[in-house]
Motif scaffolding. Structure first.
Motif, PDB file in Angstrom:
ATOM      1  N   ARG A  13      -6.530  -5.269  -6.224  1.00 57.05           N
ATOM      2  CA  ARG A  13      -6.040  -5.645  -4.901  1.00 57.05           C
ATOM      3  C   ARG A  13      -5.171  -6.893  -5.049  1.00 57.05           C
ATOM      4  O   ARG A  13      -5.551  -7.845  -5.719  1.00 57.05           O
ATOM      5  N   ILE A  14      -3.986  -6.852  -4.433  1.00 52.26           N
ATOM      6  CA  ILE A  14      -3.127  -8.025  -4.405  1.00 52.26           C
ATOM      7  C   ILE A  14      -2.797  -8.350  -2.957  1.00 52.26           C
ATOM      8  O   ILE A  14      -2.864  -7.485  -2.084  1.00 52.26           O
ATOM      9  N   THR A  15      -2.441  -9.576  -2.702  1.00 48.85           N
ATOM     10  CA  THR A  15      -2.093 -10.013  -1.362  1.00 48.85           C
ATOM     11  C   THR A  15      -0.650 -10.490  -1.388  1.00 48.85           C
ATOM     12  O   THR A  15      -0.250 -11.209  -2.307  1.00 48.85           O
ATOM     13  N   ILE A  16       0.127 -10.075  -0.402  1.00 50.57           N
ATOM     14  CA  ILE A  16       1.513 -10.538  -0.304  1.00 50.57           C
ATOM     15  C   ILE A  16       1.763 -11.054   1.103  1.00 50.57           C
ATOM     16  O   ILE A  16       1.082 -10.669   2.057  1.00 50.57           O
ATOM     17  N   ARG A  17       2.744 -11.910   1.234  1.00 52.81           N
ATOM     18  CA  ARG A  17       3.166 -12.401   2.534  1.00 52.81           C
ATOM     19  C   ARG A  17       4.548 -11.819   2.814  1.00 52.81           C
ATOM     20  O   ARG A  17       5.423 -11.843   1.952  1.00 52.81           O
ATOM     21  N   LEU A  18       4.717 -11.292   4.034  1.00 47.87           N
ATOM     22  CA  LEU A  18       5.995 -10.719   4.455  1.00 47.87           C
ATOM     23  C   LEU A  18       6.395 -11.309   5.790  1.00 47.87           C
ATOM     24  O   LEU A  18       5.532 -11.607   6.629  1.00 47.87           O
ATOM     25  N   ALA A  19       7.701 -11.395   6.010  1.00 45.31           N
ATOM     26  CA  ALA A  19       8.206 -11.823   7.316  1.00 45.31           C
ATOM     27  C   ALA A  19       7.761 -10.798   8.360  1.00 45.31           C
ATOM     28  O   ALA A  19       7.616  -9.605   8.062  1.00 45.31           O
ATOM     29  N   GLU A  20       7.531 -11.264   9.579  1.00 47.81           N
ATOM     30  CA  GLU A  20       7.085 -10.371  10.653  1.00 47.81           C
ATOM     31  C   GLU A  20       8.039  -9.201  10.840  1.00 47.81           C
ATOM     32  O   GLU A  20       7.601  -8.079  11.136  1.00 47.81           O
ATOM     33  N   THR A  21       9.336  -9.424  10.648  1.00 49.53           N
ATOM     34  CA  THR A  21      10.301  -8.334  10.821  1.00 49.53           C
ATOM     35  C   THR A  21      10.101  -7.235   9.780  1.00 49.53           C
ATOM     36  O   THR A  21      10.241  -6.061  10.080  1.00 49.53           O
ATOM     37  N   ARG A  22       9.732  -7.638   8.567  1.00 53.11           N
ATOM     38  CA  ARG A  22       9.484  -6.638   7.532  1.00 53.11           C
ATOM     39  C   ARG A  22       8.203  -5.861   7.811  1.00 53.11           C
ATOM     40  O   ARG A  22       8.139  -4.659   7.592  1.00 53.11           O
ATOM     41  N   VAL A  23       7.175  -6.557   8.289  1.00 62.27           N
ATOM     42  CA  VAL A  23       5.918  -5.881   8.635  1.00 62.27           C
ATOM     43  C   VAL A  23       6.180  -4.882   9.758  1.00 62.27           C
ATOM     44  O   VAL A  23       5.703  -3.746   9.720  1.00 62.27           O
ATOM     45  N   ALA A  24       6.965  -5.290  10.762  1.00 59.37           N
ATOM     46  CA  ALA A  24       7.289  -4.396  11.882  1.00 59.37           C
ATOM     47  C   ALA A  24       8.062  -3.173  11.384  1.00 59.37           C
ATOM     48  O   ALA A  24       7.794  -2.039  11.806  1.00 59.37           O
ATOM     49  N   ALA A  25       9.019  -3.397  10.477  1.00 54.55           N
ATOM     50  CA  ALA A  25       9.790  -2.275   9.928  1.00 54.55           C
ATOM     51  C   ALA A  25       8.878  -1.337   9.134  1.00 54.55           C
ATOM     52  O   ALA A  25       8.986  -0.108   9.229  1.00 54.55           O
ATOM     53  N   LEU A  26       7.950  -1.916   8.376  1.00 57.14           N
ATOM     54  CA  LEU A  26       6.991  -1.121   7.612  1.00 57.14           C
ATOM     55  C   LEU A  26       6.101  -0.300   8.535  1.00 57.14           C
ATOM     56  O   LEU A  26       5.869   0.895   8.308  1.00 57.14           O
ATOM     57  N   GLU A  27       5.624  -0.908   9.606  1.00 52.64           N
ATOM     58  CA  GLU A  27       4.792  -0.199  10.591  1.00 52.64           C
ATOM     59  C   GLU A  27       5.566   0.968  11.210  1.00 52.64           C
ATOM     60  O   GLU A  27       5.015   2.052  11.425  1.00 52.64           O
ATOM     61  N   THR A  28       6.841   0.751  11.503  1.00 50.01           N
ATOM     62  CA  THR A  28       7.670   1.815  12.085  1.00 50.01           C
ATOM     63  C   THR A  28       7.771   2.992  11.120  1.00 50.01           C
ATOM     64  O   THR A  28       7.638   4.152  11.531  1.00 50.01           O
ATOM     65  N   ILE A  29       7.984   2.701   9.855  1.00 52.82           N
ATOM     66  CA  ILE A  29       8.085   3.757   8.845  1.00 52.82           C
ATOM     67  C   ILE A  29       6.782   4.556   8.781  1.00 52.82           C
ATOM     68  O   ILE A  29       6.793   5.782   8.728  1.00 52.82           O
ATOM     69  N   VAL A  30       5.661   3.870   8.823  1.00 54.90           N
ATOM     70  CA  VAL A  30       4.356   4.548   8.792  1.00 54.90           C
ATOM     71  C   VAL A  30       4.147   5.347  10.077  1.00 54.90           C
ATOM     72  O   VAL A  30       3.730   6.508  10.047  1.00 54.90           O
ATOM     73  N   ASP A  31       4.484   4.746  11.223  1.00 56.66           N
ATOM     74  CA  ASP A  31       4.324   5.432  12.513  1.00 56.66           C
ATOM     75  C   ASP A  31       5.169   6.698  12.601  1.00 56.66           C
ATOM     76  O   ASP A  31       4.784   7.664  13.258  1.00 56.66           O
ATOM     77  N   GLU A  32       6.335   6.688  11.935  1.00 55.67           N
ATOM     78  CA  GLU A  32       7.208   7.867  11.940  1.00 55.67           C
ATOM     79  C   GLU A  32       6.707   8.954  10.991  1.00 55.67           C
ATOM     80  O   GLU A  32       7.275  10.030  10.918  1.00 55.67           O
ATOM     81  N   GLY A  33       5.652   8.654  10.236  1.00 60.17           N
ATOM     82  CA  GLY A  33       5.048   9.665   9.375  1.00 60.17           C
ATOM     83  C   GLY A  33       5.605   9.730   7.973  1.00 60.17           C
ATOM     84  O   GLY A  33       5.262  10.635   7.211  1.00 60.17           O
ATOM     85  N   ALA A  34       6.477   8.784   7.590  1.00 58.44           N
ATOM     86  CA  ALA A  34       7.038   8.816   6.246  1.00 58.44           C
ATOM     87  C   ALA A  34       5.969   8.532   5.194  1.00 58.44           C
ATOM     88  O   ALA A  34       6.070   9.016   4.062  1.00 58.44           O
ATOM     89  N   TYR A  35       4.954   7.758   5.568  1.00 58.01           N
ATOM     90  CA  TYR A  35       3.849   7.433   4.679  1.00 58.01           C
ATOM     91  C   TYR A  35       2.564   7.456   5.489  1.00 58.01           C
ATOM     92  O   TYR A  35       2.573   7.161   6.681  1.00 58.01           O
ATOM     93  N   PRO A  36       1.443   7.763   4.837  1.00 58.84           N
ATOM     94  CA  PRO A  36       0.183   7.812   5.576  1.00 58.84           C
ATOM     95  C   PRO A  36      -0.326   6.426   5.981  1.00 58.84           C
ATOM     96  O   PRO A  36      -1.062   6.298   6.951  1.00 58.84           O
ATOM     97  N   ASN A  37       0.103   5.387   5.241  1.00 56.85           N
ATOM     98  CA  ASN A  37      -0.344   4.027   5.549  1.00 56.85           C
ATOM     99  C   ASN A  37       0.578   3.024   4.867  1.00 56.85           C
ATOM    100  O   ASN A  37       1.423   3.399   4.049  1.00 56.85           O
ATOM    101  N   ARG A  38       0.390   1.748   5.195  1.00 58.07           N
ATOM    102  CA  ARG A  38       1.239   0.699   4.627  1.00 58.07           C
ATOM    103  C   ARG A  38       1.084   0.601   3.114  1.00 58.07           C
ATOM    104  O   ARG A  38       2.059   0.387   2.393  1.00 58.07           O
ATOM    105  N   SER A  39      -0.135   0.767   2.625  1.00 54.79           N
ATOM    106  CA  SER A  39      -0.361   0.655   1.179  1.00 54.79           C
ATOM    107  C   SER A  39       0.467   1.674   0.401  1.00 54.79           C
ATOM    108  O   SER A  39       1.060   1.347  -0.628  1.00 54.79           O
ATOM    109  N   GLU A  40       0.504   2.918   0.880  1.00 54.33           N
ATOM    110  CA  GLU A  40       1.292   3.945   0.190  1.00 54.33           C
ATOM    111  C   GLU A  40       2.777   3.604   0.214  1.00 54.33           C
ATOM    112  O   GLU A  40       3.488   3.813  -0.772  1.00 54.33           O
ATOM    113  N   ALA A  41       3.272   3.089   1.341  1.00 55.17           N
ATOM    114  CA  ALA A  41       4.679   2.699   1.434  1.00 55.17           C
ATOM    115  C   ALA A  41       4.989   1.573   0.449  1.00 55.17           C
ATOM    116  O   ALA A  41       6.015   1.593  -0.239  1.00 55.17           O
ATOM    117  N   ILE A  42       4.098   0.604   0.367  1.00 54.18           N
ATOM    118  CA  ILE A  42       4.300  -0.517  -0.555  1.00 54.18           C
ATOM    119  C   ILE A  42       4.219  -0.035  -1.996  1.00 54.18           C
ATOM    120  O   ILE A  42       5.036  -0.424  -2.839  1.00 54.18           O
TER     121      ILE A  42
END
Length: 189
Positions: A13-42
């Protein structure tokens, strides 16, 4: 380090810090179904970086194009071989080590990839190459994926749990099955 249930590959397990805009963009990608969760996208992003590691340096002279400047997603200017990756992909789909995969923002709109699917907690089938291609060239990309990853594809198709079927788009998976039949028919001759 720990191990995923049923997996023989240890994980950490690793921990990273991201700008809120990147987290929001990542959430959008997951919400659109491109990935099952943030971990898979990362993980996918990390795989892209690892695939690009063997690529030529960005200031290396371009083989089929001029070197120029482009802007990355954060608005920073970067030196890039402008035409080289696209011209090389027009010739044929390429495995990650054969092409500089640090595409510009504009190039990313033209390029897709076929990547080995994660085993979803199943036993690893070994390392397999990601294949990059231009949209519209899916059939040749699938053929190239099979050529690059013959044993990986064989093990997926013969297994009870097939990560390619579970994770690939239905159209691409259908092309894979068609091309696999043609490929194996050619092996028998």
């Amino acid at each position: 380090m720990s191990s995923n249930a049923g997996s023989t590959t240890p994980t950490e397990r690793i921990t990273i810090r991201l700008a809120e805009t990147r987290v929001a963009a990542l959430e959008t990608i997951v919400d659109e179904g491109a990935y099952p969760n943030r971990s898979e996208a990362i993980r996918d992003g990390i795989d892209t970086v690892i695939d690009a590691h063997d690529a030529p340096a960005p200031d290396a002279p371009a083989v089929h194009g001029e070197t120029g400047w482009d802007t990355d997603m954060d608005g920073r200017s970067k030196r890039t071989a402008v035409a080289q990756p696209i011209e090389r992909l027009r010739e044929r789909p390429r495995a990650g080590g054969e092409i500089d995969t640090r595409f510009s923002v504009t190039q990313r709109q033209l390029v897709s990839r076929l990547k080995p699917a994660s085993a979803g907690g199943q036993v690893s089938r070994g390392r397999a190459a990601t294949v990059y291609y231009l949209y519209g060239d899916e059939r040749r990309a699938v053929r190239r994926f099979i050529e690059e990853n013959t044993e990986y594809v064989r093990s997926c198709l013969e297994a009870d749990y097939n990560p390619l079927r579970a994770n690939w788009d239905e159209v691409l998976y259908s092309l894979l099955v068609q091309e696999w039949v043609a490929f194996t028919d050619g092996e028998e001759k």
